[in-house]
Design a protein around this motif. Structure first.
Motif, PDB file in Angstrom:
ATOM      1  N   ALA A  92       0.205  25.777   8.324  1.00 13.50           N
ATOM      2  CA  ALA A  92       1.655  25.686   8.485  1.00 13.50           C
ATOM      3  C   ALA A  92       2.291  26.999   8.056  1.00 13.50           C
ATOM      4  O   ALA A  92       2.048  27.469   6.950  1.00 13.50           O
ATOM      5  CB  ALA A  92       2.204  24.539   7.661  1.00 13.50           C
ATOM      6  N   ALA A  93       3.104  27.557   8.931  1.00 10.72           N
ATOM      7  CA  ALA A  93       3.844  28.790   8.614  1.00 10.72           C
ATOM      8  C   ALA A  93       2.932  29.878   8.046  1.00 10.72           C
ATOM      9  O   ALA A  93       3.210  30.463   7.006  1.00 10.72           O
ATOM     10  CB  ALA A  93       4.998  28.489   7.666  1.00 10.72           C
ATOM     11  N   ARG A  94       1.815  30.123   8.726  1.00 11.50           N
ATOM     12  CA  ARG A  94       0.863  31.183   8.367  1.00 11.50           C
ATOM     13  C   ARG A  94       0.189  31.004   7.017  1.00 11.50           C
ATOM     14  O   ARG A  94      -0.186  31.967   6.353  1.00 11.50           O
ATOM     15  CB  ARG A  94       1.536  32.541   8.420  1.00 11.50           C
ATOM     16  N   ARG A  95       0.075  29.769   6.581  1.00 11.18           N
ATOM     17  CA  ARG A  95      -0.660  29.498   5.354  1.00 11.18           C
ATOM     18  C   ARG A  95      -1.367  28.155   5.493  1.00 11.18           C
ATOM     19  O   ARG A  95      -1.032  27.336   6.324  1.00 11.18           O
ATOM     20  CB  ARG A  95       0.243  29.528   4.137  1.00 11.18           C
ATOM     21  N   LEU A 154       0.853  -1.174   0.000  1.00 13.39           N
ATOM     22  CA  LEU A 154       0.000   0.000   0.000  1.00 13.39           C
ATOM     23  C   LEU A 154       0.896   1.233   0.000  1.00 13.39           C
ATOM     24  O   LEU A 154       1.790   1.360   0.843  1.00 13.39           O
ATOM     25  CB  LEU A 154      -0.907  -0.008   1.237  1.00 13.39           C
ATOM     26  N   TRP A 155       0.654   2.132  -0.961  1.00 15.82           N
ATOM     27  CA  TRP A 155       1.439   3.355  -1.116  1.00 15.82           C
ATOM     28  C   TRP A 155       0.505   4.560  -1.077  1.00 15.82           C
ATOM     29  O   TRP A 155      -0.592   4.524  -1.635  1.00 15.82           O
ATOM     30  CB  TRP A 155       2.183   3.351  -2.452  1.00 15.82           C
ATOM     31  N   GLN A 156       0.949   5.611  -0.436  1.00 21.09           N
ATOM     32  CA  GLN A 156       0.216   6.877  -0.433  1.00 21.09           C
ATOM     33  C   GLN A 156       0.875   7.795  -1.455  1.00 21.09           C
ATOM     34  O   GLN A 156       2.097   7.963  -1.447  1.00 21.09           O
ATOM     35  CB  GLN A 156       0.264   7.530   0.943  1.00 21.09           C
ATOM     36  N   VAL A 157       0.066   8.370  -2.329  1.00 17.17           N
ATOM     37  CA  VAL A 157       0.557   9.331  -3.307  1.00 17.17           C
ATOM     38  C   VAL A 157      -0.350  10.545  -3.205  1.00 17.17           C
ATOM     39  O   VAL A 157      -1.572  10.426  -3.353  1.00 17.17           O
ATOM     40  CB  VAL A 157       0.533   8.767  -4.750  1.00 17.17           C
ATOM     41  N   LYS A 158       0.236  11.712  -2.922  1.00 14.30           N
ATOM     42  CA  LYS A 158      -0.599  12.897  -2.709  1.00 14.30           C
ATOM     43  C   LYS A 158       0.083  14.154  -3.220  1.00 14.30           C
ATOM     44  O   LYS A 158       1.304  14.227  -3.345  1.00 14.30           O
ATOM     45  CB  LYS A 158      -0.931  13.064  -1.233  1.00 14.30           C
ATOM     46  N   ALA A 159      -0.747  15.135  -3.507  1.00 16.25           N
ATOM     47  CA  ALA A 159      -0.283  16.478  -3.849  1.00 16.25           C
ATOM     48  C   ALA A 159      -0.367  17.331  -2.595  1.00 16.25           C
ATOM     49  O   ALA A 159      -1.253  17.129  -1.751  1.00 16.25           O
ATOM     50  CB  ALA A 159      -1.165  17.073  -4.937  1.00 16.25           C
ATOM     51  N   VAL A 160       0.518  18.278  -2.486  1.00 19.32           N
ATOM     52  CA  VAL A 160       0.478  19.270  -1.415  1.00 19.32           C
ATOM     53  C   VAL A 160       0.555  20.629  -2.085  1.00 19.32           C
ATOM     54  O   VAL A 160       1.462  20.893  -2.872  1.00 19.32           O
ATOM     55  CB  VAL A 160       1.643  19.094  -0.413  1.00 19.32           C
ATOM     56  N   THR A 161      -0.432  21.482  -1.789  1.00 15.65           N
ATOM     57  CA  THR A 161      -0.497  22.788  -2.434  1.00 15.65           C
ATOM     58  C   THR A 161      -1.176  23.800  -1.518  1.00 15.65           C
ATOM     59  O   THR A 161      -1.771  23.428  -0.508  1.00 15.65           O
ATOM     60  CB  THR A 161      -1.234  22.682  -3.790  1.00 15.65           C
ATOM     61  N   THR A 162      -1.102  25.045  -1.884  1.00 17.74           N
ATOM     62  CA  THR A 162      -1.734  26.114  -1.101  1.00 17.74           C
ATOM     63  C   THR A 162      -3.121  26.463  -1.637  1.00 17.74           C
ATOM     64  O   THR A 162      -3.778  27.336  -1.083  1.00 17.74           O
ATOM     65  CB  THR A 162      -0.855  27.382  -1.115  1.00 17.74           C
ATOM     66  N   GLU A 163      -3.556  25.787  -2.690  1.00 22.73           N
ATOM     67  CA  GLU A 163      -4.851  26.096  -3.299  1.00 22.73           C
ATOM     68  C   GLU A 163      -5.766  24.877  -3.285  1.00 22.73           C
ATOM     69  O   GLU A 163      -5.404  23.804  -3.780  1.00 22.73           O
ATOM     70  CB  GLU A 163      -4.649  26.565  -4.744  1.00 22.73           C
ATOM     71  N   HIS A 164      -6.966  25.057  -2.740  1.00 21.89           N
ATOM     72  CA  HIS A 164      -7.933  23.970  -2.596  1.00 21.89           C
ATOM     73  C   HIS A 164      -8.270  23.306  -3.929  1.00 21.89           C
ATOM     74  O   HIS A 164      -8.191  22.074  -4.070  1.00 21.89           O
ATOM     75  CB  HIS A 164      -9.204  24.532  -1.937  1.00 21.89           C
TER      76      HIS A 164
END
Length: 128
Positions: free
Chosen positions: A107-110, A56-66
């Motif tokens: 995180a860090a004001r965002r 089982l692998w987790q693959v995800k995006a991390v961004t500041t926009e929903h």
């Protein structure tokens, strides 16, 4: 398994994902958006005499926009769900998305949005 990590990265890139892709965690200060993939669970499937891996692998995006997070999660699914992987020394049996990943953190004001999926990957080793 390094060859599986390389195969996941190659499949994401082949599907047109151009954001930086990192194994387990991104470097501090990395700009967003980015993708992170990591091993979650599994290993050798000892239910028979075949040399089979069930992971089982987790693959995800991390961004500041929903909305961007949702779009990238869709791209990740399209790149991996029921798509072939080429892994040296192994025969790829299947990859399927089993669950969704969605998390919001301050995180860090965002605000950071994490979106993607948990992918089940089955492999069988070629006989020597």
């Amino acid at each position: 398994m390094d060859t599986l990590k390389q195969a996941i990265r190659a499949r994401l890139i082949a599907a047109g994902i151009t954001d930086p892709i990192f194994d387990t965690r991104a470097p501090i200060g990395q700009l967003y958006p980015l993708l992170v993939f990591q091993y979650v669970a599994g290993g050798y499937d000892n239910t028979d005499s075949l040399d089979t891996r069930n992971e089982l692998w987790q693959v995800k995006a991390v961004t500041t926009e929903h909305e961007q997070a949702e779009t990238l999660a869709d791209s990740i699914r399209a790149a991996l769900h029921q798509q072939p992987l080429t892994i040296t020394g192994w025969r790829h049996l299947w990859t399927v998305q089993e669950d969704h990943v969605w998390m919001v953190e301050a995180a860090a004001r965002r605000t950071l949005y994490h979106a993607g999926g948990l992918f089940r990957i089955l492999l069988h080793r070629y006989a020597p």
